[in-house]
Design an enzyme around this catalytic site. Structure first.
Site, mmCIF file in Angstrom:
data_model
loop_
_atom_site.group_PDB
_atom_site.id
_atom_site.type_symbol
_atom_site.label_atom_id
_atom_site.label_comp_id
_atom_site.label_asym_id
_atom_site.label_seq_id
_atom_site.Cartn_x
_atom_site.Cartn_y
_atom_site.Cartn_z
ATOM 1 C CE1 TYR A 148 7.264 1.333 17.894
ATOM 2 C CE2 TYR A 148 8.401 3.276 18.739
ATOM 3 C CZ TYR A 148 8.261 2.299 17.765
ATOM 4 O OH TYR A 148 9.081 2.279 16.680
ATOM 5 C CG ASN A 178 4.596 -4.375 9.239
ATOM 6 O OD1 ASN A 178 3.804 -5.145 8.717
ATOM 7 N ND2 ASN A 178 4.678 -3.090 8.908
ATOM 8 C CB CYS A 222 5.554 -0.309 11.264
ATOM 9 S SG CYS A 222 6.675 -0.608 9.881
ATOM 10 C CG HIS A 223 5.798 4.754 7.772
ATOM 11 N ND1 HIS A 223 5.086 3.742 7.163
ATOM 12 C CD2 HIS A 223 5.221 5.915 7.364
ATOM 13 C CE1 HIS A 223 4.121 4.263 6.418
ATOM 14 N NE2 HIS A 223 4.189 5.580 6.518
ATOM 15 C CD GLU A 238 2.462 8.182 5.191
ATOM 16 O OE1 GLU A 238 2.526 6.995 4.844
ATOM 17 O OE2 GLU A 238 2.169 8.543 6.359
#
Length: 203
Positions: free
Chosen positions: A111, A134, A142-143, A171
């Site tokens: 962040y 979001n 956002c993850h 991912e």
């Protein structure tokens, strides 16, 4: 622009939802407990419209989201070309989402790092609040934004940080320390249909 309609689509982790206007996608929904629950959630998010057939541009976005959530070991799936309609989204949130969309699958930032990229190093909590609102996950990923101490930070989907970890593991994200996994050591990763909401909570 007003949302015209929404549609559900199946992915390897369950049924997602997507809504659109003439300008672009107005919202994306990660899977709820089952297809009926996702449909109910979309109905609550977009009560002014009904389920419809996605136009070609939205079909392309659906295909890209399915490819991302499939986790296929091919070239990274880039969702940055998906046209979003951010009408009504606060300007600061729009800036945060634009920065988040530059992150490739498996890439993470904190962040605080995102706040510095925005030119406001003291805005880490505001960044987290924007990501917590979001409406476009995972198109706005956002993850991929983590807490400063190497931990996951918040995630408002069913399963909390374990859900966030599941998306990152799909991912094949690489992490800089064990802290991220420590948060979920006592809880199994959620099963395929356990996703509830589409946003990340503040750190």
């Amino acid at each position: 622009m007003p949302t015209q309609a929404y549609a559900l689509f199946n992915t390897p982790i369950g049924h997602c939802g997507i809504a659109w206007s003439e300008r672009g996608v107005t919202g994306v929904q990660l899977p709820e407990q089952d297809e009926a629950a996702t449909r109910a959630r979309m109905g609550r998010r977009f009560p002014q419209c009904s389920e419809g057939v996605a136009p070609p541009q939205v079909q392309e976005a659906i295909g890209a989201v399915v490819a991302l959530l499939s986790g296929a070991p091919t070239a990274p799936v880039d969702l940055s070309d998906v046209m979003l309609d951010m009408d009504g989204v606060p300007p600061f949130h729009q800036r945060v989402y634009e920065v988040a969309r530059r992150l490739l699958p498996g890439e993470t930032v904190t962040y605080g790092e995102m706040a510095r990229q925005l030119g406001d190093p003291g805005a880490a909590r505001a960044v987290g609040q924007a990501l917590g609102s979001n409406p476009f996950a995972p198109v706005v990923p956002c993850h991929r934004v983590l807490a400063a101490d190497g931990r996951a930070g918040g995630f408002s989907a069913n399963g909390g940080v374990t859900t966030k970890l599941r998306l990152l593991l799909i991912e094949r994200a690489r992490f800089n320390g064990p802290g991220l996994f420590d948060e979920a050591v006592d809880a199994p990763l959620p099963c395929d249909n356990s996703f509830r909401t589409s946003s990340c909570s503040p750190p």
